[in-house]
Write a protein that holds these residues in place. Structure first.
Motif, PDB file in Angstrom:
ATOM      1  N   PHE A  27      27.328  10.242   5.924  1.00 55.24           N
ATOM      2  CA  PHE A  27      26.703  10.832   4.678  1.00 55.24           C
ATOM      3  C   PHE A  27      27.750  10.413   3.419  1.00 55.24           C
ATOM      4  N   GLU A  28      28.902  10.682   3.715  1.00 57.54           N
ATOM      5  CA  GLU A  28      29.838  10.386   2.768  1.00 57.54           C
ATOM      6  C   GLU A  28      29.808   8.909   2.084  1.00 57.54           C
ATOM      7  N   ILE A  32      28.061   7.857  -1.901  1.00 58.94           N
ATOM      8  CA  ILE A  32      28.868   7.042  -2.809  1.00 58.94           C
ATOM      9  C   ILE A  32      27.596   6.146  -3.290  1.00 58.94           C
ATOM     10  N   GLU A  33      27.125   5.444  -2.478  1.00 52.94           N
ATOM     11  CA  GLU A  33      26.168   4.395  -2.713  1.00 52.94           C
ATOM     12  C   GLU A  33      24.853   5.093  -3.556  1.00 52.94           C
ATOM     13  N   LEU A  34      24.500   6.426  -3.345  1.00 52.98           N
ATOM     14  CA  LEU A  34      23.617   6.803  -4.085  1.00 52.98           C
ATOM     15  C   LEU A  34      24.190   7.247  -5.480  1.00 52.98           C
ATOM     16  N   ASP A  35      25.297   7.753  -5.535  1.00 49.13           N
ATOM     17  CA  ASP A  35      25.982   8.003  -6.920  1.00 49.13           C
ATOM     18  C   ASP A  35      25.770   6.882  -7.778  1.00 49.13           C
ATOM     19  N   LYS A  36      26.142   5.552  -7.288  1.00 45.73           N
ATOM     20  CA  LYS A  36      26.248   4.275  -8.086  1.00 45.73           C
ATOM     21  C   LYS A  36      24.896   3.985  -8.404  1.00 45.73           C
ATOM     22  N   ASP A  59      15.945   1.799  -5.641  1.00 46.00           N
ATOM     23  CA  ASP A  59      17.383   1.653  -5.065  1.00 46.00           C
ATOM     24  C   ASP A  59      17.628   3.133  -4.672  1.00 46.00           C
ATOM     25  N   VAL A  60      17.521   4.228  -5.655  1.00 49.94           N
ATOM     26  CA  VAL A  60      17.631   5.534  -5.471  1.00 49.94           C
ATOM     27  C   VAL A  60      16.732   6.086  -4.409  1.00 49.94           C
ATOM     28  N   LEU A  65      16.290   8.176   0.950  1.00 47.85           N
ATOM     29  CA  LEU A  65      15.629   8.517   2.248  1.00 47.85           C
ATOM     30  C   LEU A  65      16.561   7.766   3.225  1.00 47.85           C
ATOM     31  N   THR A  66      17.198   7.062   3.173  1.00 49.55           N
ATOM     32  CA  THR A  66      18.136   6.665   4.232  1.00 49.55           C
ATOM     33  C   THR A  66      19.165   7.713   4.599  1.00 49.55           C
ATOM     34  N   ILE A  67      19.500   8.515   3.560  1.00 51.92           N
ATOM     35  CA  ILE A  67      20.342   9.911   3.899  1.00 51.92           C
ATOM     36  C   ILE A  67      19.578  10.913   4.790  1.00 51.92           C
TER      37      ILE A  67
END
Length: 84
Positions: A27-28, A32-36, A59-60, A65-67
């Motif tokens: 998740f961490e 980080i990727e989601l935040d970017k 991308d968001v 969805l990956t999370i």
């Protein structure tokens, strides 16, 4: 749209099952990727860059969805529960 979301979910689930390196995601790392991607979407929106908004929103959505799929894999909750 419901069908597209189901198809995407199924594809993402199958993709993750077939990629051993995806099993190391956390998740961490995903946050980080989601935040970017959210920052890039914000910039595109502020610049009224519709083409880039389209790309960054995808991308968001992918990262979110990956999370959700990771949460499903861990037995925490399902994406259906989130949507409802």
């Amino acid at each position: 749209m419901e069908t597209a979301l189901k198809e995407f979910h199924n594809s993402l689930t199958k993709f993750r099952a077939g990629c051993p390196w995806k099993k190391d995601e956390s998740f961490e790392k995903l946050i980080i990727e989601l935040d970017k991607e959210v920052v890039e979407l914000k910039q595109a929106t502020e610049n009224c860059d519709v083409e880039n908004m389209h790309e960054e929103l995808g991308d968001v959505l992918f990262d979110a969805l990956t999370i959700g799929v990771l949460a499903e894999e861990k037995g925490l909750f399902t994406l259906k529960e989130v949507i409802e």
